[in-house]
Design a protein around this motif. Structure first.
Motif, short mmCIF file in Angstrom:
data_model
loop_
_atom_site.label_atom_id
_atom_site.label_comp_id
_atom_site.label_asym_id
_atom_site.label_seq_id
_atom_site.Cartn_x
_atom_site.Cartn_y
_atom_site.Cartn_z
N UNK A 131 51.54 42.04 26.13
CA UNK A 131 50.12 41.67 26.04
C UNK A 131 49.67 41.01 27.35
N UNK A 132 50.51 40.11 27.86
CA UNK A 132 50.22 39.46 29.14
C UNK A 132 50.04 40.51 30.24
N UNK A 133 50.97 41.48 30.33
CA UNK A 133 50.88 42.51 31.37
C UNK A 133 49.59 43.31 31.23
N UNK A 184 43.69 37.75 22.87
CA UNK A 184 43.87 37.22 24.22
C UNK A 184 44.98 36.18 24.33
N UNK A 185 45.37 35.59 23.20
CA UNK A 185 46.41 34.54 23.24
C UNK A 185 47.78 35.16 23.38
N UNK A 204 46.47 43.51 33.95
CA UNK A 204 45.98 44.79 34.50
C UNK A 204 44.47 44.94 34.27
N UNK A 205 44.01 44.48 33.10
CA UNK A 205 42.58 44.60 32.79
C UNK A 205 41.74 43.72 33.69
N UNK A 206 42.30 42.59 34.12
CA UNK A 206 41.51 41.67 34.94
C UNK A 206 41.65 41.97 36.43
N UNK A 207 42.52 42.92 36.78
CA UNK A 207 42.73 43.24 38.21
C UNK A 207 41.56 44.05 38.76
N UNK A 262 44.21 32.42 29.64
CA UNK A 262 43.71 33.74 29.24
C UNK A 262 42.27 33.73 28.76
N UNK A 263 41.62 32.58 28.81
CA UNK A 263 40.25 32.50 28.32
C UNK A 263 40.15 32.83 26.85
#
Ligand code: SF4
Ligand code: SF4
Length: 84
Positions: A75-77, A37-38, A81-84, A21-22
């Protein structure tokens, strides 16, 4: 629950590239985990990759940011979506 890095960190740089997740960056003195982000690696791996590779076991659960497995999954989902 997000993780955090204690001041036992020896700045070995092993964990940073392992985070899907950087979330890990080099801070002024030690490495840091961005709790936003974690996901404890939920969605990517069965275990926390940074914890698995840290040679001095200085990455712990952050009691200041308690989260359930369901919250980590959400949070993962959101991050995906934000990185898509
Ligand atoms: Fe990154 Fe996973 Fe470590 Fe969280 S537990 S900082 S998502 S490698
Ligand atoms: Fe610090 Fe552990 Fe990451 Fe190395 S693997 S930079 S000791 S937190």
């Amino acid at each position: 629950m997000a993780l955090y890095i204690t001041d036992e960190c020896i700045n070995c740089d092993v964990c940073e590239p392992e985070c899907p997740n950087g979330a890990i960056t080099q801070g002024e003195e030690i490495y840091l985990i961005n709790h936003e982000l974690c996901t404890e690696c939920v969605g990517h791996y069965k275990t926390s990759q940074c914890v698995d590779v840290c040679p001095v076991d200085c990455i712990l659960s952050d009691p200041g940011h308690p989260e359930t497995q369901e919250q980590l999954q959400r949070k993962y989902q959101t991050l995906i979506q934000q990185s898509a």
